[in-house]
Design a protein around this motif. Structure first.
Motif, PDB file in Angstrom:
ATOM      1  N   VAL A 225       0.829  -1.204   0.000  1.00  0.00           N
ATOM      2  CA  VAL A 225       0.000   0.000   0.000  1.00  0.00           C
ATOM      3  C   VAL A 225       0.863   1.254   0.000  1.00  0.00           C
ATOM      4  CG1 VAL A 225      -1.744   1.296   1.277  1.00  0.00           C
ATOM      5  CG2 VAL A 225      -1.898  -1.196   1.132  1.00  0.00           C
ATOM      6  N   THR A 226       1.929   1.242   0.780  1.00  0.00           N
ATOM      7  CA  THR A 226       2.818   2.409   0.838  1.00  0.00           C
ATOM      8  C   THR A 226       3.518   2.615  -0.499  1.00  0.00           C
ATOM      9  OG1 THR A 226       3.162   1.996   3.202  1.00  0.00           O
ATOM     10  CG2 THR A 226       4.705   3.486   2.111  1.00  0.00           C
ATOM     11  N   ALA A 227       3.938   1.529  -1.127  1.00  0.00           N
ATOM     12  CA  ALA A 227       4.566   1.651  -2.451  1.00  0.00           C
ATOM     13  C   ALA A 227       3.603   2.255  -3.456  1.00  0.00           C
ATOM     14  CB  ALA A 227       5.051   0.281  -2.929  1.00  0.00           C
ATOM     15  N   LYS A 228       2.335   1.882  -3.374  1.00  0.00           N
ATOM     16  CA  LYS A 228       1.339   2.479  -4.264  1.00  0.00           C
ATOM     17  C   LYS A 228       1.258   3.983  -4.049  1.00  0.00           C
ATOM     18  CE  LYS A 228      -2.056  -1.228  -5.089  1.00  0.00           C
ATOM     19  NZ  LYS A 228      -3.468  -1.598  -4.882  1.00  0.00           N
ATOM     20  N   ARG A 229       1.248   4.392  -2.784  1.00  0.00           N
ATOM     21  CA  ARG A 229       1.167   5.830  -2.514  1.00  0.00           C
ATOM     22  C   ARG A 229       2.379   6.561  -3.058  1.00  0.00           C
ATOM     23  NH1 ARG A 229      -0.261   8.273   3.373  1.00  0.00           N
ATOM     24  NH2 ARG A 229      -2.252   7.355   2.727  1.00  0.00           N
ATOM     25  N   ILE A 230       3.559   6.015  -2.843  1.00  0.00           N
ATOM     26  CA  ILE A 230       4.786   6.667  -3.283  1.00  0.00           C
ATOM     27  C   ILE A 230       4.855   6.753  -4.802  1.00  0.00           C
ATOM     28  CG2 ILE A 230       7.305   6.367  -3.409  1.00  0.00           C
ATOM     29  CD1 ILE A 230       7.157   5.207  -0.561  1.00  0.00           C
ATOM     30  N   VAL A 235       2.756   5.777 -11.781  1.00  0.00           N
ATOM     31  CA  VAL A 235       1.863   4.767 -12.319  1.00  0.00           C
ATOM     32  C   VAL A 235       0.487   4.962 -11.688  1.00  0.00           C
ATOM     33  CG1 VAL A 235       2.401   3.048 -10.528  1.00  0.00           C
ATOM     34  CG2 VAL A 235       1.678   2.273 -12.796  1.00  0.00           C
ATOM     35  N   GLY A 236      -0.562   4.592 -12.403  1.00  0.00           N
ATOM     36  CA  GLY A 236      -1.897   4.656 -11.832  1.00  0.00           C
ATOM     37  C   GLY A 236      -2.117   3.534 -10.829  1.00  0.00           C
ATOM     38  N   ILE A 237      -2.970   3.768  -9.838  1.00  0.00           N
ATOM     39  CA  ILE A 237      -3.292   2.740  -8.856  1.00  0.00           C
ATOM     40  C   ILE A 237      -4.809   2.656  -8.689  1.00  0.00           C
ATOM     41  CG2 ILE A 237      -1.122   3.121  -7.622  1.00  0.00           C
ATOM     42  CD1 ILE A 237      -2.819   4.437  -5.369  1.00  0.00           C
ATOM     43  N   ASP A 238      -5.261   1.525  -8.161  1.00  0.00           N
ATOM     44  CA  ASP A 238      -6.698   1.392  -7.906  1.00  0.00           C
ATOM     45  C   ASP A 238      -7.064   2.059  -6.590  1.00  0.00           C
ATOM     46  OD1 ASP A 238      -5.225  -0.516  -6.516  1.00  0.00           O
ATOM     47  OD2 ASP A 238      -6.719  -2.099  -6.716  1.00  0.00           O
ATOM     48  N   SER A 239      -6.340   1.752  -5.514  1.00  0.00           N
ATOM     49  CA  SER A 239      -6.658   2.306  -4.200  1.00  0.00           C
ATOM     50  C   SER A 239      -5.517   1.999  -3.245  1.00  0.00           C
ATOM     51  CB  SER A 239      -7.956   1.700  -3.652  1.00  0.00           C
ATOM     52  OG  SER A 239      -7.775   0.316  -3.393  1.00  0.00           O
ATOM     53  N   GLU A 240      -5.617   2.557  -2.041  1.00  0.00           N
ATOM     54  CA  GLU A 240      -4.666   2.240  -0.974  1.00  0.00           C
ATOM     55  C   GLU A 240      -5.407   1.393   0.067  1.00  0.00           C
ATOM     56  OE1 GLU A 240      -2.911   5.765   0.636  1.00  0.00           O
ATOM     57  OE2 GLU A 240      -2.257   6.504  -1.322  1.00  0.00           O
ATOM     58  N   ALA A 241      -5.672   0.147  -0.264  1.00  0.00           N
ATOM     59  CA  ALA A 241      -6.491  -0.696   0.598  1.00  0.00           C
ATOM     60  C   ALA A 241      -5.713  -1.175   1.815  1.00  0.00           C
ATOM     61  CB  ALA A 241      -7.009  -1.900  -0.187  1.00  0.00           C
ATOM     62  N   GLY A 242      -6.313  -0.998   2.990  1.00  0.00           N
ATOM     63  CA  GLY A 242      -5.701  -1.447   4.228  1.00  0.00           C
ATOM     64  C   GLY A 242      -6.274  -2.783   4.667  1.00  0.00           C
ATOM     65  N   PRO A 243      -6.180  -3.104   5.962  1.00  0.00           N
ATOM     66  CA  PRO A 243      -6.695  -4.380   6.456  1.00  0.00           C
ATOM     67  C   PRO A 243      -8.184  -4.529   6.172  1.00  0.00           C
ATOM     68  CG  PRO A 243      -5.321  -3.319   8.115  1.00  0.00           C
ATOM     69  CD  PRO A 243      -5.525  -2.317   7.027  1.00  0.00           C
ATOM     70  N   THR A 244      -8.609  -5.758   5.942  1.00  0.00           N
ATOM     71  CA  THR A 244     -10.005  -6.024   5.616  1.00  0.00           C
ATOM     72  C   THR A 244     -10.909  -5.717   6.804  1.00  0.00           C
ATOM     73  OG1 THR A 244     -11.498  -7.641   4.613  1.00  0.00           O
ATOM     74  CG2 THR A 244     -10.007  -8.446   6.328  1.00  0.00           C
ATOM     75  N   GLU A 245     -12.194  -5.510   6.520  1.00  0.00           N
ATOM     76  CA  GLU A 245     -13.138  -5.148   7.572  1.00  0.00           C
ATOM     77  C   GLU A 245     -14.545  -5.579   7.184  1.00  0.00           C
ATOM     78  OE1 GLU A 245     -11.968  -1.079   7.446  1.00  0.00           O
ATOM     79  OE2 GLU A 245     -13.577  -0.506   6.089  1.00  0.00           O
ATOM     80  N   ILE A 246     -15.317  -5.942   8.205  1.00  0.00           N
ATOM     81  CA  ILE A 246     -16.721  -6.271   8.030  1.00  0.00           C
ATOM     82  C   ILE A 246     -17.520  -5.528   9.078  1.00  0.00           C
ATOM     83  CG2 ILE A 246     -16.446  -8.356   9.461  1.00  0.00           C
ATOM     84  CD1 ILE A 246     -18.775  -9.599   7.940  1.00  0.00           C
TER      85      ILE A 246
END
Length: 442
Positions: A225-230, A235-246
């Motif tokens: 996720v951090t690499a995507k932000r940097i 490059v384009g990214i979809d999102s900065e998804a963190g831990p899953t949640e319900i």
């Protein structure tokens, strides 16, 4: 095992978004280390990727690209029941993705004045599939099918090398790639995989180049996720998804055993996973607590689940009525939201913020993880209030095509010149008048 949060006497102006906290997932703290990894890949290329894989994954892979024959063999050796499950999931996902395809929108604004809103697929994408705590083979499908449906011409996939399999990608992931016709697969994980996709790798005497991609999609840990932000500018990214949640909104009609099982299903992913029950019923809350004790003790990953359920990101939230419950889940904006209430469809229709909504007792999140036909790559950390899950749309971009004749331009020319002068940009106006005057002299 899981705490209670009582909001029944909360003031009307309370900030429900902060009333249900999430796990610590500090991307900023990881930036220096991940930036160093990305720079190492940018400057060191293939050698850096190999070295980083050995450091973080504990296995050295001299050729990071998985051989085509290994992908073929993985499918040949795949358990027939697993193959059948994957094929059905692919079939259902292809059907929903086909319905997501958008057609070009043509607007005629007058004689000789047309604007076309054209949908164009991204040229090349890099798909990331986690392989740490679990080989998420379903993520191969969730990333690949919408990309293929959108018409993406070049697809590459990366997943961490597995020591157990000689440094190759997990064979079930490879088998899924074979089913989908994905032939370009790399045994690269973590931030270095995202950097490899963003920068590409040059060819050498023994290995072909890895071409850079236009877009990276797929879930991952904090390093990914951090690499995507940097690298978002590279490059384009979809999102900065963190831990899953319900999150589950429930009333007295809910079945406690179902609710507990569904909370556990997401807690199983990660010690940082969030499991939140929002309910009007103290009786249900007590029953769910009892069910959690029983069901967690019987599960394979009980230690991981117990950590998740006992974390500050999880809890049973008591509300005075379903209207307050709806406000709480809307503020929380969960990745996955289940509705276990009387008239579940009616309450689901009023939800504004959720990555995906699962309606009624027979639509658990696990269904969406695999075979519902929906996509399980979804916004987390409250981002569902402004972002959507992965879909065909994520792999396309919009281009306006503007077609005006001399007649069409003449009709609006005075307005363009006036607005250009209002912005003190006379060159803009001149680009119009040079044409209109030329037409007048013909």
């Amino acid at each position: 095992m899981i705490r209670r949060i009582d909001l029944r006497e909360a003031d009307p102006g309370v900030d429900y978004r902060s009333a249900v906290p999430r796990a610590d997932f500090d991307i900023e703290a990881a930036v220096p280390a991940v930036h160093a990894i990305c720079e190492q890949v940018r400057t060191g290329g293939r050698d850096a990727v190999v070295e980083l894989g050995e450091r973080f994954d504990g296995v050295r892979v001299d050729d990071v690209r998985v051989a085509p024959e290994a992908i073929t063999v993985a499918l040949e050796q795949l358990d027939p029941d697993v193959r059948a499950g994957l094929e059905e999931s692919i079939r259902r996902l292809r059907a929903t993705c086909a319905n997501e395809l958008e057609t070009d929108a043509v607007t005629d604004l007058g004689p000789g004045a047309r604007v076309t809103h054209r949908k164009v697929p991204v040229g090349r994408v890099g798909l990331y599939v986690p392989g740490g705590l679990a080989p998420l083979v379903s993520s191969v499908l969730m990333n690949t099918v919408p990309a293929q449906t959108a018409g993406v011409g070049s697809i590459a996939l990366a997943s961490p090398p597995q020591k157990e399999f000689g440094g190759s990608v997990h064979p079930t992931i490879l088998a899924a790639c074979a089913l989908l016709g994905v032939e370009e697969v790399y045994a690269v994980g973590g931030a270095q995989a995202i950097a490899m996709f963003a920068y590409g790798l040059p060819a050498d005497a023994e290995h072909p180049a890895v071409d850079r991609v236009d877009l990276v999609t797929g879930p991952g840990n904090i390093w990914v996720v951090t690499a995507k932000r940097i690298l978002k500018g590279q490059v384009g990214i979809d999102s900065e998804a963190g831990p899953t949640e319900i999150a589950i909104l429930a009333d007295d009609t809910a079945e406690a055993a179902y609710v507990a099982a569904d909370l556990i299903s997401q807690a199983e992913h990660d010690p940082l996973a969030a499991a939140v029950l929002v309910t009007t019923s103290e009786r249900l809350a007590a029953q769910v607590e009892d069910e959690l004790e029983t069901q967690v003790a019987a599960t394979k990953h009980s230690e991981r689940i117990t950590t998740s359920l006992g974390g500050k990101q999880s809890g049973i939230v008591l509300v005075r009525d379903l209207e307050q419950g709806l406000a709480v889940v809307d503020a929380y904006a969960a990745e996955h939201l289940e509705i276990h209430t009387e008239d579940a469809a009616g309450w689901a229709a009023r939800v504004r913020n959720a990555g995906a909504i699962f309606v009624g007792p027979h639509a658990p999140v696990s269904l969406g993880d695999y075979c519902a036909g929906s996509n399980h790559v979804l916004p987390t950390a409250g981002c569902a209030c402004h972002s959507s899950g992965l879909s065909v749309r994520a792999f396309t971009k919009s281009v306006h095509v503007v077609e005006y004749s001399a007649e069409g331009l003449a009709e609006v020319a005075d307005h363009v010149v006036t607005l250009a002068e209002a912005e003190d940009l006379p060159g803009h106006g001149a680009a119009i008048t040079v044409r209109t005057r030329a037409e007048q002299t013909r």
